[in-house]
Design a protein around this motif. Structure first.
Motif, PDB file in Angstrom:
ATOM      1  N   PRO A   1      81.854   8.944  16.623  1.00  0.00           N
ATOM      2  CA  PRO A   1      80.899   9.936  17.137  1.00  0.00           C
ATOM      3  C   PRO A   1      80.325  10.691  15.937  1.00  0.00           C
ATOM      4  CG  PRO A   1      82.960  10.029  18.364  1.00  0.00           C
ATOM      5  CD  PRO A   1      83.198   9.133  17.184  1.00  0.00           C
ATOM      6  N   TYR A   2      79.017  10.884  15.905  1.00  0.00           N
ATOM      7  CA  TYR A   2      78.367  11.458  14.729  1.00  0.00           C
ATOM      8  C   TYR A   2      78.960  12.807  14.319  1.00  0.00           C
ATOM      9  CZ  TYR A   2      74.760   7.912  15.645  1.00  0.00           C
ATOM     10  OH  TYR A   2      74.096   6.742  15.847  1.00  0.00           O
ATOM     11  N   TYR A   3      79.349  13.602  15.317  1.00  0.00           N
ATOM     12  CA  TYR A   3      79.745  14.974  15.012  1.00  0.00           C
ATOM     13  C   TYR A   3      81.100  15.090  14.316  1.00  0.00           C
ATOM     14  CZ  TYR A   3      82.723  14.848  19.225  1.00  0.00           C
ATOM     15  OH  TYR A   3      83.688  14.521  20.168  1.00  0.00           O
ATOM     16  N   ILE A   4      81.897  14.027  14.244  1.00  0.00           N
ATOM     17  CA  ILE A   4      83.204  14.122  13.591  1.00  0.00           C
ATOM     18  C   ILE A   4      83.250  13.404  12.239  1.00  0.00           C
ATOM     19  CG2 ILE A   4      84.307  14.208  15.869  1.00  0.00           C
ATOM     20  CD1 ILE A   4      85.589  11.450  15.115  1.00  0.00           C
ATOM     21  N   THR A   5      82.146  12.816  11.792  1.00  0.00           N
ATOM     22  CA  THR A   5      82.175  11.945  10.609  1.00  0.00           C
ATOM     23  C   THR A   5      82.761  12.619   9.370  1.00  0.00           C
ATOM     24  OG1 THR A   5      80.260  10.699  11.410  1.00  0.00           O
ATOM     25  CG2 THR A   5      80.796  10.489   9.083  1.00  0.00           C
ATOM     26  N   SER A   6      82.229  13.755   8.976  1.00  0.00           N
ATOM     27  CA  SER A   6      82.689  14.417   7.750  1.00  0.00           C
ATOM     28  C   SER A   6      84.151  14.830   7.849  1.00  0.00           C
ATOM     29  CB  SER A   6      81.818  15.642   7.449  1.00  0.00           C
ATOM     30  OG  SER A   6      80.497  15.254   7.169  1.00  0.00           O
ATOM     31  N   HIS A   7      84.520  15.429   8.964  1.00  0.00           N
ATOM     32  CA  HIS A   7      85.907  15.860   9.172  1.00  0.00           C
ATOM     33  C   HIS A   7      86.846  14.666   9.170  1.00  0.00           C
ATOM     34  CE1 HIS A   7      88.770  18.660  11.629  1.00  0.00           C
ATOM     35  NE2 HIS A   7      89.316  18.224  10.522  1.00  0.00           N
ATOM     36  N   PHE A   8      86.426  13.587   9.809  1.00  0.00           N
ATOM     37  CA  PHE A   8      87.226  12.368   9.876  1.00  0.00           C
ATOM     38  C   PHE A   8      87.493  11.814   8.480  1.00  0.00           C
ATOM     39  CE2 PHE A   8      87.608   7.776  10.009  1.00  0.00           C
ATOM     40  CZ  PHE A   8      88.533   7.564  11.013  1.00  0.00           C
ATOM     41  N   LEU A   9      86.450  11.724   7.666  1.00  0.00           N
ATOM     42  CA  LEU A   9      86.603  11.192   6.318  1.00  0.00           C
ATOM     43  C   LEU A   9      87.554  12.034   5.483  1.00  0.00           C
ATOM     44  CD1 LEU A   9      82.902  10.186   5.642  1.00  0.00           C
ATOM     45  CD2 LEU A   9      84.850   8.626   5.731  1.00  0.00           C
TER      46      LEU A   9
ATOM     47  N   GLU B   1      92.064  12.343   2.182  1.00  0.00           N
ATOM     48  CA  GLU B   1      92.809  13.322   1.401  1.00  0.00           C
ATOM     49  C   GLU B   1      94.310  13.300   1.657  1.00  0.00           C
ATOM     50  OE1 GLU B   1      91.029  17.146   1.949  1.00  0.00           O
ATOM     51  OE2 GLU B   1      89.068  16.513   1.217  1.00  0.00           O
ATOM     52  N   ARG B   2      94.761  12.565   2.652  1.00  0.00           N
ATOM     53  CA  ARG B   2      96.186  12.531   2.967  1.00  0.00           C
ATOM     54  C   ARG B   2      96.903  11.418   2.199  1.00  0.00           C
ATOM     55  NH1 ARG B   2      97.542  15.858   6.974  1.00  0.00           N
ATOM     56  NH2 ARG B   2      95.844  16.740   8.196  1.00  0.00           N
ATOM     57  N   LYS B   3      98.191  11.595   1.997  1.00  0.00           N
ATOM     58  CA  LYS B   3      98.978  10.594   1.277  1.00  0.00           C
ATOM     59  C   LYS B   3      99.019   9.277   2.057  1.00  0.00           C
ATOM     60  CE  LYS B   3     101.948  13.787  -1.277  1.00  0.00           C
ATOM     61  NZ  LYS B   3     103.351  14.227  -1.534  1.00  0.00           N
ATOM     62  N   GLN B   4      99.065   9.378   3.368  1.00  0.00           N
ATOM     63  CA  GLN B   4      99.115   8.170   4.193  1.00  0.00           C
ATOM     64  C   GLN B   4      97.689   7.696   4.494  1.00  0.00           C
ATOM     65  OE1 GLN B   4     101.828   9.966   7.141  1.00  0.00           O
ATOM     66  NE2 GLN B   4     103.089   8.163   6.887  1.00  0.00           N
ATOM     67  N   ARG B   5      96.956   7.422   3.442  1.00  0.00           N
ATOM     68  CA  ARG B   5      95.558   7.020   3.604  1.00  0.00           C
ATOM     69  C   ARG B   5      95.446   5.510   3.811  1.00  0.00           C
ATOM     70  NH1 ARG B   5      96.184   8.780  -1.656  1.00  0.00           N
ATOM     71  NH2 ARG B   5      95.192  10.750  -1.165  1.00  0.00           N
ATOM     72  N   PRO B   6      94.365   5.063   4.456  1.00  0.00           N
ATOM     73  CA  PRO B   6      94.138   3.620   4.611  1.00  0.00           C
ATOM     74  C   PRO B   6      93.682   3.005   3.299  1.00  0.00           C
ATOM     75  CG  PRO B   6      92.248   4.827   5.415  1.00  0.00           C
ATOM     76  CD  PRO B   6      93.279   5.866   5.041  1.00  0.00           C
ATOM     77  N   LYS B   7      93.720   1.681   3.213  1.00  0.00           N
ATOM     78  CA  LYS B   7      93.218   1.021   2.008  1.00  0.00           C
ATOM     79  C   LYS B   7      91.772   0.585   2.175  1.00  0.00           C
ATOM     80  CE  LYS B   7      95.093  -3.591   3.147  1.00  0.00           C
ATOM     81  NZ  LYS B   7      95.981  -4.676   2.657  1.00  0.00           N
ATOM     82  N   LEU B   8      91.290   0.584   3.419  1.00  0.00           N
ATOM     83  CA  LEU B   8      89.923   0.155   3.680  1.00  0.00           C
ATOM     84  C   LEU B   8      89.425   0.768   4.979  1.00  0.00           C
ATOM     85  CD1 LEU B   8      88.415  -3.361   3.196  1.00  0.00           C
ATOM     86  CD2 LEU B   8      88.261  -2.319   5.456  1.00  0.00           C
TER      87      LEU B   8
END
Length: 203
Positions: free
Chosen positions: A105-113, A118-125
């Motif tokens: 959903p467009y309204y969550i893009t920045s927050h989602f990223l 920024e978290r240690k448990q980040r995805p690789k892709l």
């Protein structure tokens, strides 16, 4: 099931684009995929045969029974109800190295990223469908880079995959969309330059 405007629901109906999104994620049976906002499961159908496990998070409670019925015979699908911005990776018990595929959903893009980079448990892709103008901003190069582009590219390599016109959605949104890919995600750049992300972004 009619799309809900307050949830920013616009379901992608073009199967060729759905397949392209799944292929862009470079999936194998070793991969765990987090799909955000599966909607009616159109993209999920392309992810399931390629990945080892697909975890879907859907905010719309009315879609949960539909999704569970649709994928009841697929053992590698897990359907979780809730808001992805609240169900952070710690709750989902995901280890670093998973992949994210999402029609956001467009309204969550920045927050989602920010939440996932920024978290240690980040995805690789990540392979994301976002608003076209936002996609261009995320993938921009100097001197056109914005803070959004910088905050994403500090963690990974961005690639603009394709534009998706509004007519490919039901209902059509007011703007066009685009598919982007963020690969090689890590905090390596910060560690190499011996600077904390918080200090870097404050500057």
């Amino acid at each position: 099931m009619k799309p809900k405007k307050y949830l920013g629901q616009h379901f992608l109906k073009n199967t060729k684009i759905l397949e392209e999104i799944a292929q862009t994620a470079e999936l194998s049976k070793k991969d765990i995929v987090l799909e955000v906002g599966p909607g009616r499961g159109e993209l999920t159908e392309f992810l399931v045969p390629l990945a080892g496990k697909v975890i879907t998070v859907e905010k719309d409670p009315e879609l949960i029974p539909f999704l569970k019925e649709k994928f009841k015979n697929r053992k590698n699908v897990k359907i979780i109800p809730g808001d992805i911005l609240k169900l952070i990776p710690y709750i989902l018990n995901l280890k670093p190295g998973y992949k994210i595929v999402a029609n956001l959903p467009y309204y969550i893009t920045s927050h989602f990223l920010r939440t996932f980079l920024e978290r240690k448990q980040r995805p690789k892709l990540m392979v994301l469908m976002v608003q076209y103008e936002v996609a261009k901003r995320i993938c921009a190069k100097p001197p056109e880079m914005s803070l959004l582009a910088l905050s994403v590219q500090a963690y990974g390599l961005t690639k603009f995959i394709r534009k998706v016109s509004r007519g490919n959605f039901a209902p059509p949104p007011k703007v066009d969309s685009a598919v982007i890919k963020i690969s090689g995600i890590s905090d390596k750049w910060f560690r190499k330059n011996k600077i904390k992300p918080e200090k870097f972004f404050n500057i």
